[in-house]
Design a protein around this motif. Sequence first.
Motif, PDB file in Angstrom:
ATOM      1  N   LEU A 119      63.732 -43.661 -74.407  1.00  0.00           N
ATOM      2  CA  LEU A 119      63.391 -44.590 -74.123  1.00  0.00           C
ATOM      3  C   LEU A 119      61.779 -44.441 -73.661  1.00  0.00           C
ATOM      4  O   LEU A 119      60.924 -43.724 -72.319  1.00  0.00           O
ATOM      5  N   PRO A 120      61.408 -45.697 -73.620  1.00  0.00           N
ATOM      6  CA  PRO A 120      59.997 -46.346 -72.637  1.00  0.00           C
ATOM      7  C   PRO A 120      60.540 -45.933 -71.579  1.00  0.00           C
ATOM      8  O   PRO A 120      61.671 -45.989 -70.699  1.00  0.00           O
ATOM      9  N   GLU A 121      59.592 -45.957 -69.988  1.00  0.00           N
ATOM     10  CA  GLU A 121      59.100 -45.647 -68.717  1.00  0.00           C
ATOM     11  C   GLU A 121      59.477 -47.014 -68.195  1.00  0.00           C
ATOM     12  O   GLU A 121      58.801 -47.675 -68.701  1.00  0.00           O
ATOM     13  N   ALA A 122      60.727 -47.140 -67.255  1.00  0.00           N
ATOM     14  CA  ALA A 122      60.200 -48.250 -66.172  1.00  0.00           C
ATOM     15  C   ALA A 122      61.053 -48.390 -65.205  1.00  0.00           C
ATOM     16  O   ALA A 122      61.559 -47.085 -64.904  1.00  0.00           O
ATOM     17  N   VAL A 123      60.211 -49.040 -64.435  1.00  0.00           N
ATOM     18  CA  VAL A 123      60.827 -48.965 -63.074  1.00  0.00           C
ATOM     19  C   VAL A 123      60.929 -50.247 -62.998  1.00  0.00           C
ATOM     20  O   VAL A 123      60.490 -51.184 -62.531  1.00  0.00           O
ATOM     21  N   TRP A 124      62.138 -50.427 -61.412  1.00  0.00           N
ATOM     22  CA  TRP A 124      62.965 -51.714 -61.164  1.00  0.00           C
ATOM     23  C   TRP A 124      62.817 -51.275 -58.862  1.00  0.00           C
ATOM     24  O   TRP A 124      63.713 -50.052 -59.149  1.00  0.00           O
ATOM     25  N   ILE A 125      62.518 -52.260 -58.678  1.00  0.00           N
ATOM     26  CA  ILE A 125      62.452 -51.986 -57.703  1.00  0.00           C
ATOM     27  C   ILE A 125      63.573 -52.897 -56.858  1.00  0.00           C
ATOM     28  O   ILE A 125      63.027 -54.074 -57.027  1.00  0.00           O
ATOM     29  N   ASP A 141      62.462 -58.399 -67.717  1.00  0.00           N
ATOM     30  CA  ASP A 141      62.316 -59.144 -68.789  1.00  0.00           C
ATOM     31  C   ASP A 141      62.453 -60.174 -69.053  1.00  0.00           C
ATOM     32  O   ASP A 141      63.036 -61.036 -69.708  1.00  0.00           O
ATOM     33  N   SER A 142      63.346 -60.858 -67.592  1.00  0.00           N
ATOM     34  CA  SER A 142      64.018 -62.363 -67.099  1.00  0.00           C
ATOM     35  C   SER A 142      63.752 -62.917 -66.257  1.00  0.00           C
ATOM     36  O   SER A 142      62.926 -61.647 -64.984  1.00  0.00           O
ATOM     37  N   ASP A 143      64.345 -63.980 -65.433  1.00  0.00           N
ATOM     38  CA  ASP A 143      64.063 -64.454 -64.834  1.00  0.00           C
ATOM     39  C   ASP A 143      65.291 -64.257 -63.436  1.00  0.00           C
ATOM     40  O   ASP A 143      65.470 -64.561 -62.655  1.00  0.00           O
ATOM     41  N   PHE A 144      66.371 -63.331 -64.468  1.00  0.00           N
ATOM     42  CA  PHE A 144      67.446 -63.266 -63.898  1.00  0.00           C
ATOM     43  C   PHE A 144      67.519 -62.567 -62.042  1.00  0.00           C
ATOM     44  O   PHE A 144      66.540 -61.053 -62.149  1.00  0.00           O
ATOM     45  N   GLN A 145      68.127 -62.901 -61.235  1.00  0.00           N
ATOM     46  CA  GLN A 145      68.224 -62.343 -59.958  1.00  0.00           C
ATOM     47  C   GLN A 145      70.212 -62.514 -59.968  1.00  0.00           C
ATOM     48  O   GLN A 145      70.474 -63.328 -59.322  1.00  0.00           O
ATOM     49  N   ILE A 146      69.581 -61.197 -58.651  1.00  0.00           N
ATOM     50  CA  ILE A 146      71.467 -61.188 -58.561  1.00  0.00           C
ATOM     51  C   ILE A 146      71.718 -60.061 -56.822  1.00  0.00           C
ATOM     52  O   ILE A 146      70.873 -59.595 -57.099  1.00  0.00           O
TER      53      ILE A 146
END
Length: 356
Positions: A119-125, A141-146
């Motif tokens: 799987l590709p590397e990705a980071v979420w802060i 990849d979208s504007d979803f926030q919670i």
Amino acid sequence: MNDFKILTVRPEPDQYAWTFGGTPPLARITPGTVLDLFTEDCFAGNVRSEKDLVSEVCEFPFLNPQTGPFHVEGAEPGDTVAVHFVSIEPARDWAASTTVPLFGALTSTHSTASLQAPLPEAVWIWHLDRARRTAQFSARDSDFQIELPMDPMHGTVGVAPANLEVRSALVPDAHGGNMDTPEMRAGVTCYLGVNVDGALLSLGDGHARQGEGETCGVAVECAMNTVVIVDLLKGVSTPWPRLESDTHIISTGSARPLEDAFRISQLDLVQWLVRDYGFSELDAYQFATQTVESPLANVCDTNYTCVAKIRKEWLPARETHRGLHARLRQISAALPRSASLPLSAPRSRGSDHRPP
């Protein structure tokens, strides 16, 4: 209790332990000591933005730094060290989570090899609001926030293994280690069997929150300011790490395959009921079968970890572990505010950085 032995430890970057066993003690403590600790995140503070890929900013095997080890005076093989978590508080206003190639439950790994590409590397802060006790997820990849509730915990707590072994801080086993169970939160007492003189207790791998299973292999990883009380039960053996909360007794088991981790945790719970609650073995087996809760801890590490827990209200009114959890809860409540409030992080690399 009026006299509190409080040891404050803010490790320098070269003082962290990367293994359980094989590392000289950072300090010697007596039973009853309150440890006021800073623990670095599993990335050693190197993943600070979405551009910081683990493969580029971290050096394997130097992952999951531990604060410690602490030599507990008087601890000998056959005893049990008790670690009561007074408080676990994020030391920063942000945390990081990632995907890592060939690591996690839903990808090919070195152990479960296939022709699939990693799987590709990705980071979420994740942005933490420490006053409101929330952690904000923002989709890449979208504007979803919670905003989700924070549930701070320690993924890694352990002592030196038996039989002269040295284990990576990434490995969970009978000595504890990287169990990654969300049950390891404030208000809980963890019991660890002593394997070497002094026990050599370490902890780290703070998570602002984590779902059961830690499916992608990485929680909401953050540095922590943590206060614990360390005590000692002489002559009490604990073959696998156990936890006690105000509401549950909790056994753990770590192994591969997953069903063996499950069996270990369930067997340990049955044996706990026999030893401390007056059940026969078969009665304990039947009772546990109908009352146990079995959340997963992790299904991604070198060993998987399962949990088996039973509500105290359904158990006979008996004392377990010499009533130590209740006594440590009383001591925790009596601690001076300076020992139980969140504390500032040390000024080491990345400690005061705030991602945009």
